[in-house]
Design an enzyme around this catalytic site. Sequence first.
Site, PDB file in Angstrom:
ATOM      1  N   TYR A   1       6.613 -18.006 -11.847  1.00 25.57           N
ATOM      2  CA  TYR A   1       7.841 -18.846 -12.146  1.00 25.57           C
ATOM      3  C   TYR A   1       8.898 -18.529 -11.413  1.00 25.57           C
ATOM      4  O   TYR A   1       9.192 -17.093 -11.215  1.00 25.57           O
ATOM      5  CB  TYR A   1       8.163 -18.562 -13.812  1.00 25.57           C
ATOM      6  CG  TYR A   1       6.971 -19.431 -14.569  1.00 25.57           C
ATOM      7  CD1 TYR A   1       7.156 -20.836 -14.930  1.00 25.57           C
ATOM      8  CD2 TYR A   1       6.106 -18.755 -15.400  1.00 25.57           C
ATOM      9  CE1 TYR A   1       6.419 -21.224 -15.712  1.00 25.57           C
ATOM     10  CE2 TYR A   1       5.332 -19.422 -16.252  1.00 25.57           C
ATOM     11  CZ  TYR A   1       5.536 -20.805 -16.138  1.00 25.57           C
ATOM     12  OH  TYR A   1       4.732 -21.504 -17.320  1.00 25.57           O
TER      13      TYR A   1
ATOM     14  N   GLY B   1      -0.198 -29.271 -18.089  1.00 25.98           N
ATOM     15  CA  GLY B   1       0.272 -30.528 -19.139  1.00 25.98           C
ATOM     16  C   GLY B   1      -0.703 -31.149 -19.789  1.00 25.98           C
ATOM     17  O   GLY B   1      -0.274 -31.818 -20.467  1.00 25.98           O
TER      18      GLY B   1
ATOM     19  N   GLY C   1      -1.670 -29.852 -22.870  1.00 25.73           N
ATOM     20  CA  GLY C   1      -0.903 -29.594 -24.045  1.00 25.73           C
ATOM     21  C   GLY C   1       0.225 -30.471 -24.258  1.00 25.73           C
ATOM     22  O   GLY C   1       0.071 -31.470 -25.279  1.00 25.73           O
ATOM     23  N   ASP C   2       0.870 -31.028 -23.411  1.00 30.34           N
ATOM     24  CA  ASP C   2       1.796 -32.038 -23.320  1.00 30.34           C
ATOM     25  C   ASP C   2       1.477 -33.347 -23.712  1.00 30.34           C
ATOM     26  O   ASP C   2       2.103 -34.098 -24.279  1.00 30.34           O
ATOM     27  CB  ASP C   2       3.011 -31.819 -22.206  1.00 30.34           C
ATOM     28  CG  ASP C   2       3.304 -30.526 -22.030  1.00 30.34           C
ATOM     29  OD1 ASP C   2       3.699 -29.626 -22.882  1.00 30.34           O
ATOM     30  OD2 ASP C   2       3.285 -30.059 -20.676  1.00 30.34           O
TER      31      ASP C   2
ATOM     32  N   TYR D   1       8.672 -23.657 -10.198  1.00 28.59           N
ATOM     33  CA  TYR D   1       7.480 -22.926 -10.552  1.00 28.59           C
ATOM     34  C   TYR D   1       6.282 -23.389  -9.463  1.00 28.59           C
ATOM     35  O   TYR D   1       6.302 -24.350  -9.003  1.00 28.59           O
ATOM     36  CB  TYR D   1       6.870 -23.044 -11.798  1.00 28.59           C
ATOM     37  CG  TYR D   1       5.949 -24.197 -12.153  1.00 28.59           C
ATOM     38  CD1 TYR D   1       6.396 -25.536 -12.716  1.00 28.59           C
ATOM     39  CD2 TYR D   1       4.354 -23.996 -12.143  1.00 28.59           C
ATOM     40  CE1 TYR D   1       5.554 -26.574 -13.225  1.00 28.59           C
ATOM     41  CE2 TYR D   1       3.494 -25.200 -12.591  1.00 28.59           C
ATOM     42  CZ  TYR D   1       4.175 -26.625 -12.967  1.00 28.59           C
ATOM     43  OH  TYR D   1       3.199 -27.258 -13.253  1.00 28.59           O
TER      44      TYR D   1
ATOM     45  N   ARG E   1      12.324 -19.376 -12.564  1.00 28.87           N
ATOM     46  CA  ARG E   1      12.842 -20.541 -13.147  1.00 28.87           C
ATOM     47  C   ARG E   1      14.203 -19.664 -13.732  1.00 28.87           C
ATOM     48  O   ARG E   1      15.181 -20.371 -14.636  1.00 28.87           O
ATOM     49  CB  ARG E   1      12.234 -21.204 -14.538  1.00 28.87           C
ATOM     50  CG  ARG E   1      11.680 -19.921 -15.567  1.00 28.87           C
ATOM     51  CD  ARG E   1      10.689 -20.558 -16.360  1.00 28.87           C
ATOM     52  NE  ARG E   1      10.838 -21.691 -17.033  1.00 28.87           N
ATOM     53  CZ  ARG E   1       9.910 -22.236 -17.620  1.00 28.87           C
ATOM     54  NH1 ARG E   1       8.667 -21.868 -18.027  1.00 28.87           N
ATOM     55  NH2 ARG E   1      10.354 -23.583 -18.507  1.00 28.87           N
TER      56      ARG E   1
END
Lengths: 339, 339, 339, 339, 339, 339
Positions: C103, C277, C279-280, C88, C105
Amino acid sequence: MKVVTFGEIMLRLAPEGYYRFLQADKYGATYGGGEANVAVSLANFGVDAAFVTKLPDNDIAEGAVRALRAANVDTSCITRGGERIGIYFLEKGASQRPSKVIYDRAHSAVAEAVSSDFDWEKIFKGADWFHFTGITPALSDNAAEITLQAAAAAKKAGLKVSCDLNYRKKLWSREKARKIMTELMKYVDIVIANEEDAADVFGIAAPGDVTKGEVSRKGYVAVAEELISRFGLEYAAITLRGSISASDNRWSAVLVSKGSEVFSAKEYAVHIVDRVGGGDSFGAGLIYGLTHFDDPQKAVEFATAASCLKQTVEGDFNMVTVEEVIRLAQGDGSGRISR
Amino acid sequence: MKVVTFGEIMLRLAPEGYYRFLQADKYGATYGGGEANVAVSLANFGVDAAFVTKLPDNDIAEGAVRALRAANVDTSCITRGGERIGIYFLEKGASQRPSKVIYDRAHSAVAEAVSSDFDWEKIFKGADWFHFTGITPALSDNAAEITLQAAAAAKKAGLKVSCDLNYRKKLWSREKARKIMTELMKYVDIVIANEEDAADVFGIAAPGDVTKGEVSRKGYVAVAEELISRFGLEYAAITLRGSISASDNRWSAVLVSKGSEVFSAKEYAVHIVDRVGGGDSFGAGLIYGLTHFDDPQKAVEFATAASCLKQTVEGDFNMVTVEEVIRLAQGDGSGRISR
Amino acid sequence: MKVVTFGEIMLRLAPEGYYRFLQADKYGATYGGGEANVAVSLANFGVDAAFVTKLPDNDIAEGAVRALRAANVDTSCITRGGERIGIYFLEKGASQRPSKVIYDRAHSAVAEAVSSDFDWEKIFKGADWFHFTGITPALSDNAAEITLQAAAAAKKAGLKVSCDLNYRKKLWSREKARKIMTELMKYVDIVIANEEDAADVFGIAAPGDVTKGEVSRKGYVAVAEELISRFGLEYAAITLRGSISASDNRWSAVLVSKGSEVFSAKEYAVHIVDRVGGGDSFGAGLIYGLTHFDDPQKAVEFATAASCLKQTVEGDFNMVTVEEVIRLAQGDGSGRISR
Amino acid sequence: MKVVTFGEIMLRLAPEGYYRFLQADKYGATYGGGEANVAVSLANFGVDAAFVTKLPDNDIAEGAVRALRAANVDTSCITRGGERIGIYFLEKGASQRPSKVIYDRAHSAVAEAVSSDFDWEKIFKGADWFHFTGITPALSDNAAEITLQAAAAAKKAGLKVSCDLNYRKKLWSREKARKIMTELMKYVDIVIANEEDAADVFGIAAPGDVTKGEVSRKGYVAVAEELISRFGLEYAAITLRGSISASDNRWSAVLVSKGSEVFSAKEYAVHIVDRVGGGDSFGAGLIYGLTHFDDPQKAVEFATAASCLKQTVEGDFNMVTVEEVIRLAQGDGSGRISR
Amino acid sequence: MKVVTFGEIMLRLAPEGYYRFLQADKYGATYGGGEANVAVSLANFGVDAAFVTKLPDNDIAEGAVRALRAANVDTSCITRGGERIGIYFLEKGASQRPSKVIYDRAHSAVAEAVSSDFDWEKIFKGADWFHFTGITPALSDNAAEITLQAAAAAKKAGLKVSCDLNYRKKLWSREKARKIMTELMKYVDIVIANEEDAADVFGIAAPGDVTKGEVSRKGYVAVAEELISRFGLEYAAITLRGSISASDNRWSAVLVSKGSEVFSAKEYAVHIVDRVGGGDSFGAGLIYGLTHFDDPQKAVEFATAASCLKQTVEGDFNMVTVEEVIRLAQGDGSGRISR
Amino acid sequence: MKVVTFGEIMLRLAPEGYYRFLQADKYGATYGGGEANVAVSLANFGVDAAFVTKLPDNDIAEGAVRALRAANVDTSCITRGGERIGIYFLEKGASQRPSKVIYDRAHSAVAEAVSSDFDWEKIFKGADWFHFTGITPALSDNAAEITLQAAAAAKKAGLKVSCDLNYRKKLWSREKARKIMTELMKYVDIVIANEEDAADVFGIAAPGDVTKGEVSRKGYVAVAEELISRFGLEYAAITLRGSISASDNRWSAVLVSKGSEVFSAKEYAVHIVDRVGGGDSFGAGLIYGLTHFDDPQKAVEFATAASCLKQTVEGDFNMVTVEEVIRLAQGDGSGRISR
């Protein structure tokens, strides 16, 4: 629609990030200059845009041509010759420390160009709009002469003519600026200025102190009206920058029409990435807006949003699309990730 | 006027931008240290400034000497020898993430220097002012001894002596600091401290919690007054930092005179580029101000504006001119481009 | 305690600083992906974390494995094979200009993996917790099938199962997402979502407009309660982002328990370094918090502080320690230098 | 011993590595110029060296002063004023692709300096040696006049005078060069030239074709002898470069004395890092050698080894020590790691 | 004269200098691909060159278009659409360590293009020459079909057709290559190949072992003759690379005409900067040479010198001018600075 | 098979490219050290390799652990504690200018480690081979003591023990080295040395002058035989470096067995990228070769090819695979692109 702009493009050399000149041992090299910036903005909006200048025949100047061409700007009317490409050094400011510009543009090819370097009749064939700024005639007596010829030729060929006053005190005195810009105004339909230009060039001042971050919309409407009436313009637009610091600015604009209608744009709180070229991107946005929207309010909102975005982009060039500008103009300034 | 400063200069290794140590595979290499920073600031103000230290005879240390020399600092009294130059690693913080410093300065040449490395009588010949910080005596027992000798010699030679308390808890305990700094105070005319130093070193605390961003000017005036009366000082100055976050600080200072006059500086909202060396640049500004202006108010405003600007400049050194400081002190913090 | 996460890790290519894609001639190369980010966060907190995926057998993919291994993530269950690693491209936004993700992917090894690539019984041996996000089943029908097998196997093996809804509109439609995520919910104990996910995936909307920076805590509590009751969850957590601009966000979260207890975290004003990241890192913080603290309030405060810090760190991975998170959660957001 | 050199120092802008100008968006910024390079070399050898020039009063020029000062060169006789600092752009060649230089040095402060900018009597006080190159008088008629005044003043003050012919065809014609250089020769004791200079300036050619990599030592001895006899010199030295390619050169020199003694240096096979400044470092090495060794053979070996090393160092300046030069001159060119 | 080339342009991602993939956390991003490289070379020689391909509508692909446009290549016939732009990762070798290429080009827009994406009649209007390589038909069955259509259309429109065999074993088998390339040969006038291609594609082998650095000119003349006779060609050219190591190559070529005349180019010892694109630059040089010089010997010398220079330039594109090539072809490979 | 190595890993700070220390303002940061390099090489060959050392508990040292872990080295036996991680500064040489190393490793955690920091019995459980170098015992008396304990424990546990003599004159005298290394030899089965080590440590000299680039294979066979007979070794291997310049080396090795069989490796002409770690990569290659091939000739060819490749890779670590080494050992040193 085809727009022609005329002026100087310089090599811009800037230390990375927030390093000062005295700390720099590497300079990022890009290219920029008022009218070139307008051409690139317009090309990024999908408009057919040509930039006219004179550049020497060496690789450093060729780099400028290639940067323009990459951005889809028509470079076929650039005259090659002369001694050097102008250079400007830019140190980016932060917080209370202002940005700093050192010009090394004297003796550039375009400053030393002569009338015969440009065939305006040919250049304007098929064009609809001519744009220049107050920097071009300030470069040299020759450049002033050529600018007058260009403006007259544009008028004669039926193009709309716009001018960004852009006063540069290191290039000429206020007296000289007033004299020559007054002459040029004969051919101009639309004037763009920042908060200080009208005062510097024509002595038309608005109240307030720009170094204090004060922005008086009302006062600037009056300035615009005075410009319109004094020079018989179609529109006058004034960008309003409230400099809270080098890092944070407030940014807006007013557009006033011949009929004294006032179109006042939304105000943005901009966290500055690179403010150079902000006014140019406003000019390009206004040209785009006035020719693509039926509503002057939409035009000034587009121009203001476009130039707000410019200040979040590195370099002189405004690398944004019409869609990005419209999304912001319509109110999404949240900066949420676009996936 | 000639100023001599004495202390340690270290190699500073910092990852670019906001990368953390664990992400870094490149370190920007500059040099810095409290007293060296003061000397550079003063040299940038046009003052004749000499920095005294001991440095090993290798290229890494030679780099420090060259950096000082480039900045116009007199390096002729630097003793060469010893094992290593001290190093500090700096990770720049952002928002709620604090900057992080890892010191690797033990066993440095100056920490292991001996009295015979410096001939203070010779060093102070022709000098008017001696400045040191609380870091130097904290480096080692030797360094404490030498600092005492230097301060005594300076006093004897009729120099004005200033000291920035600069407490470093990794270098010595509060008890040891109090004992040695108390001895040194005999020779000191002007003390500079931040909001915590006086409490850490001398147990003279002000109310409020610095981690909350609260700044009580009044409380710090009391601290300054207590310092003056306890040590018979001419002036005590306290810098006031309100840490809103690693990115945004409020910054001001108070200066109190022997006669209990209070000179309170304007407060700045600083968007931080690099806060290391902020206190040092205040010290340099105060030395410059007290010796170049007739009015202590002007001095503290100059010092505060100088150190405000420092925090917008990368590196330990304050790369600003007297003109830049005065422009800010006089009120133009708008950050508008200086062309 | 051992946590297993399953999903895709991609090569992330991002221009330096604030350069736009069209200006970039250099891309910083790191690795990231929802579940990998959770594993790295947990490993940085000292938890035994394993990441499961499929990666091709080339050096670019090997780089991802090495990045995980460096961070102490167990990579022994990564299957090697397939055609390519997903990529990405990330352009970092600023002020009113949003970040932009492109993206590339499709056809990645994990998107084209088959059930036999993973032996879940073996993978979950000794594990206590399984975490996945809504991105994994969205990658392909195969991936959805495998995720279901994984979740079922985890449940069967007695692991706690958490899921971050993480809706990606470029990967699947809302209808398909709802269908498959509903099936997966059977195995899930704890759901994490941002302000939009529950509405996108399950049609459970909260009032207010996220592009306006409005955060209605109350509305999101209702969303969480609805999620808990609809799917019989133990906990539902919702992160609350108020996007003032790409540079400045407000950040908080609410955690609601099966028993309708509401645990509401402090709100942070974050000056964004890199929000990808976020939220992760909240998910990882919540897993850590719920398993290491006795108090759900402490858990949600830890998770929120952890993810606040993430947004001040470059890259997808949250490179912070438990100590750093706790210091912030306990109230020191001053960003003062940690020496 | 004190050496004074006079000439131009320019900002050198060079793309990194082997990128061509048309590929560059970053320029490494250093400073260099024939006589400045000589001064820096000498300072690195521990000699008291002063560089005289005129530079404008801006930060870009201040960078040049600081670079010189860092290297321990006395900059106290640099006059500040004028419009701009000269610039040269350097693209590094490789293999069959030659390096490329674009000069942008017209209108520089020193090219437009006037006689009253320099007080030679004062400048030469305490000095033993004056060095200039054929570039300085080529800059402008003014510069030629000032160089003549300097050379005459040096002679009068009893200094030894050396000149590196350094013919630059872009700056003046062969005719003009011959005329002015012949006048200057009256004051010169020692001449340095490369394989082409004597032919270009004085029409004294040696056989062979330098583009073929042929080096005829004998022919160049004849050239040197002719120079000595024509101008009554003490010594003439000629550097011998065999350009196998841009990456690999052969490098040597001959020194001939008034008494027709020939001192012929060892030849080096140099794998080029940066050949710019090679001749200057030879000049500096020769000045050092003739004043520090009793044997002209040692002097020419020192000069040749010094300039061999220069070509392995980035930038115009020769950053090597006397010890390093002597080690090479004594035969250790193995490049084994010095730990 | 106008040349059209058709093929794939990829994003090229390469670690800086000699870093291996496993060490890289930054990739230099440029664009390249056989036929695009030929178009750029020709544009740099001043030829009107158009590149035809299909590219997706995102910023990464737009970067490729802008790179071509900057180099003056006509991009107006590029079809936009499809999923992704192909990527290749390049690790530069040194000495005994070979360069390494990892392709990630499957599913690219051009590999998945369909016949209706290109209107060859329109594309070839006004064109004189069509060039493609053996890579394009190898991309996919569709791509092979389209290439056949293009070649047939070119022939029909009266263009000269050239083909560089360029066998890529990762894209197709030798059997498939032979079948399709044989069909394509019907339309081809001029074939270009390296030492291995003719053997790989058509089983026409020359003696010797390329991994040993042996170059047998004679054997390759026989290969060229066999190609000419088998396919009724006008010319066959074979580049001869003697790989001494990744850092040092010998480079030459032979051109054979239908009439069995042999034109054998000079051999260069190249110190490699970047060998990717060497063959493409030879092809471009040959097209230029055959159309601009009356003598095939001059053509092959020009092509060989051009491709020698390419290998001293970073990136796929050959950034050199006709003048630079001619200077080298005429014998000046000394690499002396061009001031 | 499992290999354990014990020694020091340092932070390596090196200016980019060919910049000298005095020019550097940025240091590339990697990690390296003799025994760590061996462990990484072996891990890259797929061998289970553990590195034992003591490192302080800070992020700079943690970076070393992560670098090892990324490379798949077992770091579970690294003791954390102590003051600092050793540092070495590396300036890369070119042509006649040698590389330069400045050590700043005194007082490192491992130099100040104590016996109780390591439980060798536990460390060697399951291991087959122990490797150390002459640098480890040279670090301090403590380190010497610990090395003796380790070697004895390894022997006792039935491991094969190898030692690279690696004499460092800055760390200890020849006398001290001889005394301690002689003691250590009791436990050693295989000795590795470069051309100078045996002479420096044990006074066993070979004829010839290494600074002249002379390599006498025969002489070194005699040295190896003397080492074997004096210390009762199984094998002695000597690397043979012919330093033509810092840029070009010749590289080979001889391996001699207890039975006086001589296995002489091919000689490579290496164009150096980074020669640091060359000897370590030979050691790792030899360990791999002796344990994976039945033929000592194959082992020494593997080791020599591996270490040839190392010198084409940046950094201390040899980032190559078994396949790459074997391809070179079998004769393909052409450096042709591996696609």
